[in-house]
Design an enzyme around this catalytic site. Structure first.
Site, PDB file in Angstrom:
ATOM      1  N   MET A 278      49.758  11.286   5.775  1.00 50.44           N
ATOM      2  CA  MET A 278      50.615  10.488   5.670  1.00 50.44           C
ATOM      3  C   MET A 278      51.262  10.321   6.985  1.00 50.44           C
ATOM      4  O   MET A 278      51.194  10.799   7.887  1.00 50.44           O
ATOM      5  CB  MET A 278      51.723  10.846   4.596  1.00 50.44           C
TER       6      MET A 278
ATOM      7  N   THR B  64      62.507  12.232   4.801  1.00 48.60           N
ATOM      8  CA  THR B  64      61.279  11.948   5.081  1.00 48.60           C
ATOM      9  C   THR B  64      60.173  12.786   5.646  1.00 48.60           C
ATOM     10  O   THR B  64      60.412  13.325   6.386  1.00 48.60           O
ATOM     11  CB  THR B  64      61.385  10.664   6.196  1.00 48.60           C
ATOM     12  N   VAL B  65      59.083  12.671   4.812  1.00 51.88           N
ATOM     13  CA  VAL B  65      57.878  13.560   5.111  1.00 51.88           C
ATOM     14  C   VAL B  65      57.324  13.032   6.409  1.00 51.88           C
ATOM     15  O   VAL B  65      56.701  13.913   7.118  1.00 51.88           O
ATOM     16  CB  VAL B  65      56.883  13.556   3.862  1.00 51.88           C
ATOM     17  N   ASP B  66      57.588  11.583   6.555  1.00 48.75           N
ATOM     18  CA  ASP B  66      56.957  11.091   7.938  1.00 48.75           C
ATOM     19  C   ASP B  66      57.636  11.498   9.139  1.00 48.75           C
ATOM     20  O   ASP B  66      57.165  11.344  10.328  1.00 48.75           O
ATOM     21  CB  ASP B  66      56.951   9.836   8.014  1.00 48.75           C
TER      22      ASP B  66
ATOM     23  N   ARG C 138      61.516   3.121  -5.775  1.00 48.16           N
ATOM     24  CA  ARG C 138      61.443   1.987  -4.566  1.00 48.16           C
ATOM     25  C   ARG C 138      62.112   0.861  -5.085  1.00 48.16           C
ATOM     26  O   ARG C 138      62.041   0.548  -6.338  1.00 48.16           O
ATOM     27  CB  ARG C 138      60.244   1.743  -3.997  1.00 48.16           C
TER      28      ARG C 138
ATOM     29  N   ARG D 199      52.814  16.091  -0.023  1.00 45.06           N
ATOM     30  CA  ARG D 199      54.397  15.851  -0.110  1.00 45.06           C
ATOM     31  C   ARG D 199      54.744  16.357  -1.608  1.00 45.06           C
ATOM     32  O   ARG D 199      56.016  16.248  -1.791  1.00 45.06           O
ATOM     33  CB  ARG D 199      54.611  14.432   0.141  1.00 45.06           C
TER      34      ARG D 199
END
Ligand SMILES: Nc1ncnc2c1ncn2[C@@H]1O[C@H](COP(=O)(O)OP(=O)(O)O)[C@@H](O)[C@H]1O
Ligand SMILES: O=P(O)(O)OC[C@H]1O[C@](O)(COP(=O)(O)O)[C@@H](O)[C@@H]1O
Ligand SMILES: [Mg+2]
Length: 492
Positions: A297, A252-254, A198, A414
């Site tokens: 998550m 994106t896992v979200d 990040r 994830r």
């Protein structure tokens, strides 16, 4: 503007920018419709979203026949190649009786993804870069693998590089040459072999790195933050009139990226979450007044929690960031759980990590906390809820047996390899991205829209959001499965 009739090829001259098109669509109402039994209706005209192309700022770019035509093993059938008039509609559901939900002006459309008859890159000269940014997601390695194998096998590209450590790797790390042999088993591995990070975003330094390494194709695999970064790199590339095509592959896992049907890895994560919910259910069922609490998550969206709840059927209450909840009072969480414990002797609660953040007490410093990418850092809603539940029980039912088992499978859902469905999805995404880039498109993202793959401008994806709509049928379905309160707080 170019006017075309669907079905008739109106290919603009090769090399021209593929801009906005109008398509007139008139159709007759299905006779089975109860409301518009026999009446004709007219759908508004279609606006095709323009897609940036290298030819927009680079004149004299060569137009080459696609190497696919030269393959000794594969002979494309008629209709194989996608033309500029092949489109996908953004919205496909309309209520023809309502002027509000029937689009009054125009229908939005996107270019369809897929192989084009001509390419704008000479494969032997291509230098492609692949980077993964942000958090992990099942399927990252599959996308990398399929980009490498697709570029190599379909188009004959031989110079393919992995950029380590996310965006910062463009200016701080040595690119790793990749080939099909090297990536062969990567789809069976969780995480990203390239490594990710990040923060560290600096558009100027990144573009300098791209130029220094001679990359002319850049494949950015990442989530909403990565897409916002890719827009800035794209703008910098355009400003400098570089012959570099950049594309985003949404990860994106979200599942928080808009327009596309879903992001890869999401289904695998939902499947993994079942194990945690099952364990919570067993623990709760085996205790006297047992509560199983699972945190899943979902920083700003509750898609994983919602889908895991719907697929499990063992969940009594699903708490998501999009739906505020409260603990005490009429129709609050405690009252609801009290009833469930009386009825069933146990209950399972699933909470998305971003839920309830407004009601967890925190210091001013905690409110300001951000990660390296600028994302808010949350307090642990699960741990907080566990303490609150225990305190409530002691207050209301002193001396009575009570157990809360809190399961936090955060990284387990994830950090796994993609399941078969996600692996297939990753393959299609990677190949769609390659076809678009080889055709000279740039500043775009590939993704399924209403079941078909399309190309969406990066700028549009970067500002799009996919929140759970608590007014739609899916959330109503959750409530009918769990019978949980709506937490509207209108009863006191
Ligand atoms: N608004 C932004 N502008 C430029 N770069 C950004 C922006 N937001 C995030 N990034 C960069 O994108 C990368 C990934 O972002 P992050 O939010 O961590 O993950 P994700 O892409 O999965 O959402 C990081 O290197 C971060 O610095
Ligand atoms: O601990 P990390 O790696 O910073 O990531 C935690 C975050 O990553 C996610 O899994 C995914 O977020 P991104 O898609 O933005 O990377 C969130 O659900 C979670 O809040
Ligand atoms: Mg993100």
């Amino acid at each position: 503007m170019t006017h075309v009739t669907p079905g008739i090829d109106s290919t603009p001259p090769v090399g021209s920018s593929l801009g906005e098109m109008d398509l007139d669509v008139t159709t007759a109402a299905a006779s089975s419709s109860a409301f518009v039994a026999t009446a004709d209706f007219t759908l508004p005209p279609v606006t095709l979203t323009p897609l940036p192309h290298l030819a927009d700022h680079l004149k004299g770019l060569p137009v080459l026949p696609t190497p696919i035509d030269r393959s000794p093993f594969y002979h494309p059938s008629p209709g194989f190649y996608i033309g500029p008039s092949d489109i996908i509609l953004r919205h496909i559901l309309f209520d023809l009786s309502s002027s509000e939900s029937t689009p009054s002006s125009r229908l939005l459309a996107y270019h369809r993804a897929g192989p084009r008859r001509t390419v704008r890159f000479k494969p032997s000269a291509v230098r492609a870069a692949i980077v993964t940014c942000g958090g992990l997601c099942p399927g990252l390695n599959t996308v990398i693998r399929e980009l490498v194998v697709g570029l190599w096998e379909i188009y004959g590209v031989r110079q393919i590089f992995g950029v380590p450590s996310g965006y910062r790797g463009f200016y701080s790390a040595k690119p790793v040459p990749l080939d099909p042999k090297m990536v062969d088993g990567w789809h069976k591995r969780g995480g990203t072999v390239l490594t990710t990070s990040r923060g560290g975003f600096d558009a100027e330094k990144i573009v300098d790195g791209i130029v220094k390494h001679g990359f002319d194709q850049v494949y950015c695999i990442g989530g909403d933050g990565t897409m916002r970064g890719a827009v800035k790199i794209f703008e910098e590339i355009q400003r400098s009139k570089l012959c570099v095509s950049i594309t985003g592959i949404p990860k994106t896992v979200d599942n928080d990226i808009g327009i596309i049907d879903r992001s890869f890895g999401f289904q695998t994560a939902v499947e993994m979450a079942q194990q945690a919910i099952n364990a919570a259910h067993v623990e709760a069922e085996s205790a006297v007044n047992g509560i199983g609490l699972v945190k899943l998550m979902g920083r700003s969206t509750g898609h994983i929690a919602l889908h895991a709840t719907l697929s499990s059927r063992d969940v009594d209450c699903c708490l998501i960031p999009e739906n505020d909840f409260y603990l005490e009072g009429k129709w609050g969480l405690f009252e609801f759980l009290d009833q469930r414990l009386k009825q069933n002797g146990h209950a399972v609660v699933v909470v998305a990590e971003g839920a309830g953040q407004d009601i967890i007490p925190r210091t001013d410093a905690q409110k300001q906390e951000k990660d390296e990418s600028g994302n808010p850092v949350f307090l642990d809603v699960g741990a907080w809820l566990k303490t609150e539940l225990k305190n409530w029980w002691e207050r209301e039912h002193p001396g009575e047996l009570f157990t809360v088992k809190y399961i936090d499978p955060t990284y387990m859902i994830r950090a796994v390899p993609a399941n078969a469905t996600d692996n297939l999805y990753c393959t299609l995404l990677a190949h769609s991205a390659i076809h678009g880039v080889m055709a000279g498109y740039t500043g775009f993202v590939t993704g399924p829209i209403n079941g078909n793959y399309g190309y969406i401008p990066l700028e549009e994806i970067a500002v799009s959001k996919n929140l759970v709509d608590t007014k739609d049928h899916k959330w109503a379905w959750v409530r009918s499965v769990t019978n949980q309160p709506d937490f509207l707080n209108i009863y006191s």
